[in-house]
Design an enzyme around this catalytic site. Sequence first.
Site, short mmCIF file in Angstrom:
data_model
loop_
_atom_site.label_atom_id
_atom_site.label_comp_id
_atom_site.label_asym_id
_atom_site.label_seq_id
_atom_site.Cartn_x
_atom_site.Cartn_y
_atom_site.Cartn_z
N ASP A 114 -67.04 -50.31 -44.68
CA ASP A 114 -66.19 -50.79 -43.59
C ASP A 114 -66.77 -50.51 -42.20
OD1 ASP A 114 -63.61 -51.56 -42.22
OD2 ASP A 114 -63.69 -49.42 -41.72
N ASP A 160 -68.81 -45.09 -42.06
CA ASP A 160 -68.72 -44.28 -43.27
C ASP A 160 -69.11 -45.14 -44.47
OD1 ASP A 160 -66.45 -45.93 -43.73
OD2 ASP A 160 -65.20 -44.51 -42.60
N TYR A 220 -55.94 -48.02 -41.85
CA TYR A 220 -55.65 -49.45 -41.78
C TYR A 220 -54.25 -49.70 -42.32
CZ TYR A 220 -60.54 -50.49 -40.68
OH TYR A 220 -61.77 -50.55 -40.06
#
Length: 615
Positions: free
Chosen positions: A162, A165, A320
């Site tokens: 994403d 990381d 998220y």
Amino acid sequence: MYGRDPWGGPLEINATDSATDDDRSRNLGDFDRAALSRPLDETQQSWLLGPGEEKKKKYVDLGCVIVSRKLFVWTVGSILAAGLLAGFITLIVKTVPRHHHHAPPPDNYTQALHKALMFFNAQRSGKLPKHNNVSWRGNSCMNDGKTNVAPVIKDLVGGYYDAGDAIKFHFPGSFAMTLLSWSVIEYSAKYEAAGELAHVKEIIKWGTDYFLKCFNSTADTIDQLAAQVGVGDTSKGSNENDHYCWMRPEDINYERPVQMCHSCSDLSAEMAAALASASIVFKDDKVYSQKLVHGAKALYKFSREQRGRYSAGMDAEKFYNSTMYWDEFIWGASWLYYATGNATYLTLATTPGLAKHAGAFWGGPNYGVFNWDSKLPGAQVLLSRMRLFLSPGYPYEEILSTFHNQTSIVMCSYLPYFTSFNRTRGGLIQLNHGDPQPLQHAVNAAFLAALFSDYLEAADTPGWYCGPNFYSIDVLRKFAQTQINYVLGKNPRKMSYLVGFGNHYPKHVHHRGASIPKSARPNCNGGYKYRDSSKPNPNILVGAMVGGPDKFDGFHDVRTNYNYTEPTLAGNAGLVAALIALSGDGSEKIDKNTMFSAVPPMFPTPPPPPAAWRP
């Protein structure tokens, strides 16, 4: 006996004449003198003199046509002269040194596009292709999914990390692929002109191939979906996970759990949108396209039958969090309608009840903000497209007209003449009201604005109304340009927030793989020295758009402050979409028809016939 004298007068011949030869000769001599004493006409002269010298002909017989001799001579002469002149010119052209005229250099948006797409290559997980073109990346996380407790899903190798990381968040990741597919459907000619069409399609396919692994894509009905791979919660102390450890993805040796969901309407509808939109991109590959459509149908059915937010009580809630799923219902149904032509999905997308629950009628401070959580502005633009180009009429006209009007209101809110959203002194719109990481929201708005202006232009509409005031489509395009120009360096700090673009860009990007030398193999804690170092990253994360400045245009190029320096998959997808919409010289327009390739001809439903007349 009398004869006729050919010279005129009678000629008497007496058969009994006994004159001598001398007498005859003397008489003939008299006749000759008499004849010659009179003028002769041309015929008589020709008999006497025979064929004389012919007069020069005034015409030339060419067989099929007779032309004037003078005209013939002039024509032949002109042709010979022209031939000599052409030969002379050719000789000059061949002997004079040539000056090669190269094509003009690509515009800034196209140059930035090349770099922004490379970010996705750097974010790939799994076994990388040979042509990945990111030298410091390698195969990583090859065991993802193998320890999953779900027996159906055991292979989750692949996909994209994403951000800085190694977590694979499927909710923003699906949104990123949907945005990229949308941009390809609208601007494939521009991608082709930039030499990036094959590249962006490969990026999309890498994502959709992975999504097909996240559920039983061969089934018509599913009851579970992989929502995330990896863990980011560090509240439990020193447990090794993707946020606690600072190490390259290639060196990860800790367990990466898979988080499954059984009631995740938002995630499954968003992933359905990703697969459905990609099926249009790959429509020429019928087998793969149908595979994507089949998966999208199963996902959307799952989203409708098992209601719930995917992030509720999950690790993703901290990173998220999804606020609702009603907007994904409209978004997913719209894409499925375009992918299949099935009117059932259009009926769902235009159901007033869904629009009401999604907040289409009540506004609010975030009305008009398009991002990985809020799909309503994008869905309204997508459905306004249908009204502009297909005019389906009853029974869809009323809600489509509402969506179209609301899209116009959203576009008004982006303009600097209105106060719906603040701006920094440098001109960056604050769609997240001064919160960190503003660039991802600004680039999404720039994409919608540029796209909607192209829709209006293609529909021969010069602009739109904001209240009583009329604004041309150029105003929308200028807004989009100012936002993207800000990202590319036209800001108070003269900082390009796109890594590798220009001479002044962030050098301390919050990214594990970019911050650790390829030759180093630190363990979980051993990478902290690279995270906390003041030295620039040893690996340049080309094409990464970082989080961006604060509401005062301030920016700190510090690796440990992810709000400023961390890029995201969804943010870069919005940037790519905006860049392709603004790129080029204006000669390439949107593709009006590909979006509707699966949509059957639409004719407004005729009104019911009048009642039978009764006397």
